[in-house]
Write a protein that holds these residues in place. Structure first.
Motif, PDB file in Angstrom:
ATOM      1  N   LEU A 293      12.532   7.161 -20.407  1.00  0.00           N
ATOM      2  CA  LEU A 293      11.739   7.269 -21.509  1.00  0.00           C
ATOM      3  C   LEU A 293      13.016   7.520 -22.570  1.00  0.00           C
ATOM      4  O   LEU A 293      12.462   7.840 -23.884  1.00  0.00           O
ATOM      5  CB  LEU A 293      10.775   8.644 -21.304  1.00  0.00           C
ATOM      6  N   SER A 294      14.194   7.807 -22.336  1.00  0.00           N
ATOM      7  CA  SER A 294      15.089   8.236 -23.491  1.00  0.00           C
ATOM      8  C   SER A 294      15.764   6.981 -24.038  1.00  0.00           C
ATOM      9  O   SER A 294      16.679   7.474 -24.700  1.00  0.00           O
ATOM     10  CB  SER A 294      16.028   9.222 -22.779  1.00  0.00           C
ATOM     11  N   ILE A 295      15.353   5.767 -23.616  1.00  0.00           N
ATOM     12  CA  ILE A 295      16.341   4.652 -24.239  1.00  0.00           C
ATOM     13  C   ILE A 295      16.318   4.603 -25.693  1.00  0.00           C
ATOM     14  O   ILE A 295      17.278   4.545 -26.399  1.00  0.00           O
ATOM     15  CB  ILE A 295      15.574   3.418 -23.824  1.00  0.00           C
ATOM     16  N   THR A 350      22.707   9.862 -19.251  1.00  0.00           N
ATOM     17  CA  THR A 350      21.995   8.963 -17.990  1.00  0.00           C
ATOM     18  C   THR A 350      22.645   9.561 -16.579  1.00  0.00           C
ATOM     19  O   THR A 350      21.718   9.821 -15.745  1.00  0.00           O
ATOM     20  CB  THR A 350      22.235   7.399 -18.130  1.00  0.00           C
ATOM     21  N   SER A 351      23.779  10.260 -16.705  1.00  0.00           N
ATOM     22  CA  SER A 351      24.231  10.713 -15.480  1.00  0.00           C
ATOM     23  C   SER A 351      23.656  11.924 -15.147  1.00  0.00           C
ATOM     24  O   SER A 351      23.427  12.211 -14.003  1.00  0.00           O
ATOM     25  CB  SER A 351      25.965  10.991 -15.563  1.00  0.00           C
ATOM     26  N   PHE A 355      21.635  12.573 -11.839  1.00  0.00           N
ATOM     27  CA  PHE A 355      22.072  13.721 -10.949  1.00  0.00           C
ATOM     28  C   PHE A 355      20.744  14.587 -10.490  1.00  0.00           C
ATOM     29  O   PHE A 355      20.440  14.818  -9.302  1.00  0.00           O
ATOM     30  CB  PHE A 355      23.045  14.596 -11.785  1.00  0.00           C
ATOM     31  N   PHE A 356      20.063  14.770 -11.345  1.00  0.00           N
ATOM     32  CA  PHE A 356      18.880  15.610 -11.325  1.00  0.00           C
ATOM     33  C   PHE A 356      17.875  14.845 -10.358  1.00  0.00           C
ATOM     34  O   PHE A 356      17.155  15.125  -9.478  1.00  0.00           O
ATOM     35  CB  PHE A 356      17.978  16.117 -12.423  1.00  0.00           C
ATOM     36  N   THR A 357      17.642  13.536 -10.722  1.00  0.00           N
ATOM     37  CA  THR A 357      16.875  12.781  -9.865  1.00  0.00           C
ATOM     38  C   THR A 357      17.309  12.119  -8.640  1.00  0.00           C
ATOM     39  O   THR A 357      16.285  12.445  -7.569  1.00  0.00           O
ATOM     40  CB  THR A 357      16.715  11.321 -10.763  1.00  0.00           C
ATOM     41  N   ALA A 358      18.604  12.114  -8.479  1.00  0.00           N
ATOM     42  CA  ALA A 358      18.983  11.833  -7.067  1.00  0.00           C
ATOM     43  C   ALA A 358      19.247  13.145  -6.225  1.00  0.00           C
ATOM     44  O   ALA A 358      18.842  13.239  -4.994  1.00  0.00           O
ATOM     45  CB  ALA A 358      20.522  11.088  -7.167  1.00  0.00           C
ATOM     46  N   LYS A 359      19.571  14.306  -6.819  1.00  0.00           N
ATOM     47  CA  LYS A 359      19.938  15.565  -6.081  1.00  0.00           C
ATOM     48  C   LYS A 359      18.680  16.329  -5.513  1.00  0.00           C
ATOM     49  O   LYS A 359      18.333  16.589  -4.452  1.00  0.00           O
ATOM     50  CB  LYS A 359      20.884  16.481  -6.945  1.00  0.00           C
ATOM     51  N   PHE A 360      17.669  16.338  -6.608  1.00  0.00           N
ATOM     52  CA  PHE A 360      16.601  17.309  -6.410  1.00  0.00           C
ATOM     53  C   PHE A 360      15.172  16.384  -6.232  1.00  0.00           C
ATOM     54  O   PHE A 360      14.321  16.901  -6.504  1.00  0.00           O
ATOM     55  CB  PHE A 360      16.486  18.235  -7.641  1.00  0.00           C
ATOM     56  N   LYS A 361      15.447  15.301  -6.207  1.00  0.00           N
ATOM     57  CA  LYS A 361      14.218  14.392  -5.962  1.00  0.00           C
ATOM     58  C   LYS A 361      13.368  14.254  -7.292  1.00  0.00           C
ATOM     59  O   LYS A 361      12.069  14.323  -7.198  1.00  0.00           O
ATOM     60  CB  LYS A 361      13.721  14.517  -4.682  1.00  0.00           C
ATOM     61  N   MET A 362      13.979  14.607  -8.403  1.00  0.00           N
ATOM     62  CA  MET A 362      13.183  14.862  -9.609  1.00  0.00           C
ATOM     63  C   MET A 362      12.422  13.460  -9.887  1.00  0.00           C
ATOM     64  O   MET A 362      13.371  12.605  -9.842  1.00  0.00           O
ATOM     65  CB  MET A 362      13.889  15.495 -10.741  1.00  0.00           C
ATOM     66  N   MET A 369      12.629  12.293 -19.627  1.00  0.00           N
ATOM     67  CA  MET A 369      11.980  12.643 -21.053  1.00  0.00           C
ATOM     68  C   MET A 369      12.624  14.026 -21.308  1.00  0.00           C
ATOM     69  O   MET A 369      12.852  14.165 -22.505  1.00  0.00           O
ATOM     70  CB  MET A 369      10.391  13.257 -20.386  1.00  0.00           C
ATOM     71  N   ALA A 370      13.280  14.866 -20.449  1.00  0.00           N
ATOM     72  CA  ALA A 370      13.807  16.060 -20.897  1.00  0.00           C
ATOM     73  C   ALA A 370      15.131  15.599 -21.744  1.00  0.00           C
ATOM     74  O   ALA A 370      15.318  15.953 -22.763  1.00  0.00           O
ATOM     75  CB  ALA A 370      14.465  16.561 -19.775  1.00  0.00           C
ATOM     76  N   ASN A 371      15.834  14.348 -21.062  1.00  0.00           N
ATOM     77  CA  ASN A 371      16.885  13.754 -21.932  1.00  0.00           C
ATOM     78  C   ASN A 371      16.403  13.170 -23.265  1.00  0.00           C
ATOM     79  O   ASN A 371      17.024  13.717 -24.427  1.00  0.00           O
ATOM     80  CB  ASN A 371      17.358  12.450 -21.433  1.00  0.00           C
ATOM     81  N   MET A 372      15.310  12.664 -23.435  1.00  0.00           N
ATOM     82  CA  MET A 372      14.768  12.281 -24.763  1.00  0.00           C
ATOM     83  C   MET A 372      14.542  13.538 -25.697  1.00  0.00           C
ATOM     84  O   MET A 372      14.998  13.216 -26.969  1.00  0.00           O
ATOM     85  CB  MET A 372      13.370  11.708 -24.537  1.00  0.00           C
ATOM     86  N   LEU A 373      13.950  14.439 -25.194  1.00  0.00           N
ATOM     87  CA  LEU A 373      13.799  15.534 -26.117  1.00  0.00           C
ATOM     88  C   LEU A 373      15.050  16.350 -26.550  1.00  0.00           C
ATOM     89  O   LEU A 373      15.267  16.486 -27.611  1.00  0.00           O
ATOM     90  CB  LEU A 373      12.922  16.782 -25.571  1.00  0.00           C
TER      91      LEU A 373
END
Length: 560
Positions: A293-295, A350-351, A355-362, A369-373
């Motif tokens: 969502l942060s593109i 994006t890293s 990381f949060f997506t891969a490590k914590f299955k977020m 969305m957090a990145n976007m904000l």
């Protein structure tokens, strides 16, 4: 006389069909026997020895000397076999030509056309039999209903309901039988077609000519064609093409401007080029059942950074209260520094999400969305929302010049497509990407690191976002601001979805991504030329996305 007997005239029995094929089989078989004899000590022996040498090279039980001696012996035998092959080549070619000439003159006229006529009659007979069966079931059903209604049974209503249910089942069974008959007829005709190429396959040792290969491809496509699956796969594209045709007709009538001109096509491709990088980046995340969502905010950040570094003269705006001046650096150096900074900034964010997506299955929806904000907040705070103006005009003329009316920014997009296609299809990472997207649990069991594949997909996306925002800065000659790129995330995601990259994971092609980007860019450009309000353009986009995801979901449900 039964319906089948009445309508079955002109239908070949299996024995009759074999009798028609027998003379052809005998003639070609005799030639094939001569060819086989000529190949026995030539081509066949070469093939056998080649396989034997490969096996010897892979045999770890032999010493180096033993392996070398055995390979040398086989190589001598193979050289002799090649001499025999070369000596017999002209005679083999002559026999192949004779057999193919015979097949050309006789196969269709003496066999295939008669089988084809037989299958036409078979279809008519099957249809007549099906219709007769339906009529029979209808009469039987009406009689049963009348009989049930004439009774005074207290359970009459339930019995009528049961009879209707049985009748529907009988209709379904009859339809199923009819479909099976048609499938068998289709198989029979296809087998008659492929028999010819079975002969040619043996004659040519599977080395078909281009024309023969194309004929087989066309036949195989017709044989495997399924209307329902075709519409599920291509229905949306057909509708979009029809919309474009309608727009091309309407534009000259309402605006006096032809839509399908070479200049308009180049303009669409030029606008699509930076967006291609963004779509290619997010496509890898969608392949993993994710998204980004942060593109749009990445583009805004990249535009600000690139414009600040490549600014024409000292910067008129400040970043975190400091005004930067990069004019002391040569223009080429500034352009390359801007590219590196764009890539580093986008890849860094994006890293973090990766990381949060891969490590914590977020879920990527949350991490991006957090990145976007964060990005929007930081860039807006740093620049006070001010646009940075224009970049040095020499930079676009160096990297994305227009040569003879052709915008070379398109070449950058083509290179990106080729590189990402290579990564997806020819590297271990690409194969792992599909595996993790399709079934992460199975991929993990097979030894694939789900963490690194996921993290790698985000890193690759960041690199592509950085490149895309750098190119967009050059296309627009700067004008970087935090608000730039708003809505581009939806455009990139929508392009991937329309292009067939499935949110179910593990399904998608680069060609689909390219198609999706061109569709959306072309649609936006066309509607703008027609003067359609920007807000209504969002409506068109939303409808297309909804239709694309619906079709994707239907395909997924069918596979399940």
């Amino acid at each position: 006389m039964s319906v089948k007997e009445a309508t079955g005239a002109g239908i070949l029995s299996t024995q009759e069909e074999q009798a028609l094929l027998a003379p052809i089989d005998q003639y070609v078989g005799n030639i094939q026997a001569q060819i086989d004899e000529l190949r026995k000590d030539g081509s066949d022996k070469v093939t056998k020895l080649q396989s034997q040498i490969r096996a010897l090279k892979a045999d770890k039980t032999l010493t180096k000397e033993e392996r070398a001696n055995l390979i040398a012996q086989d190589q001598k035998l193979m050289d002799k076999a090649k001499q025999v092959e070369a000596a017999n080549k002209s005679q083999v070619d002559k026999l192949i030509a004779e057999a193919e000439s015979y097949l050309q003159k006789n196969y269709d006229s003496q066999y295939y056309s008669k089988v084809e006529a037989s299958t036409v009659n078979e279809k008519k007979a099957a249809k007549a039999e099906y219709e007769a069966k339906l009529a029979e079931l209808r009469v039987e059903h009406d009689q049963n209903i009348k009989a049930l209604q004439a009774t005074s049974d207290a359970n009459k209503a339930q019995e009528v309901k049961d009879e209707n249910y049985v009748y529907k089942n009988k209709l379904y069974d009859a339809k199923l039988v009819y479909k099976q008959q048609n499938a068998a007829i289709k198989d029979r005709l296809h087998a008659a077609f492929t028999q010819k190429y079975h002969y040619i396959d043996l004659l040519r040792n599977s080395k078909f000519t281009f024309k023969q290969t194309q004929k087989q491809k066309i036949e195989n496509y017709k044989y495997s064609f399924d209307r329902k699956q075709f519409l599920l796969k291509n229905g949306l594209y057909i509708v979009i093409i029809l919309i474009f045709i309608a727009l091309a007709i309407i534009a000259p009538l309402t605006k006096g401007t032809p839509l399908l001109t070479s200049q308009n096509v180049l303009n669409i491709l030029q606008q699509a080029s930076p967006r291609m990088f963004l779509a290619l980046g997010v496509a890898g995340l969608i392949l993993l059942t994710g998204t980004d969502l942060s593109i749009g905010r990445m583009v805004g950040m990249g535009m600000v950074a690139a414009t600040a570094i490549m600014h024409q003269g000292p910067n008129t705006g400040s970043i975190f209260g400091k005004v930067f001046d990069f004019t002391s650096i040569p223009i080429l150096g500034r352009a390359l520094i801007a590219l590196v900074v764009c890539i580093i900034l986008c890849t860094a964010f994006t890293s973090i999400a990766g990381f949060f997506t891969a490590k914590f299955k977020m879920h990527p929806f949350i991490s991006t969305m957090a990145n976007m904000l964060i990005i929007f907040g930081l860039v807006t705070y740093a620049t006070k929302g001010v646009s940075f103006g224009a970049i040095e005009p020499e930079i676009p003329s160096m990297f994305v010049p227009t040569v003879g009316g052709f915008p070379t920014i398109i070449i950058w997009a083509v290179v990106a497509v080729v590189v990402v296609w290579f990564i997806w299809n020819k590297t271990r990472f690409g194969k792992n990407l599909y595996a993790v997207g399709g079934n992460p649990e199975a991929a993990a069991v097979s030894g694939i690191s789900v963490f690194w594949v996921t993290f790698g997909a985000f890193v690759l996306a960041g690199i592509l976002y950085g490149f895309g925002s750098w190119l967009e800065a050059q296309r627009m000659f700067g004008s970087g601001s935090a608000a730039y790129g708003q809505g581009w995330d939806m455009d990139a995601i929508a392009a991937c979805v329309v292009g067939g990259v499935s949110f179910t994971g593990g399904i998608g092609k680069i060609s689909g991504v390219v198609t999706g980007v061109l569709i959306f860019t072309g649609m936006t450009y066309s509607l703008t030329i027609l003067g359609i309000d920007t807000n209504l353009q969002f409506v068109f986009t939303g409808i297309i996305i909804l239709a694309a995801v619906t079709l994707d979901s239907l395909k997924y449900v069918q596979k399940k």
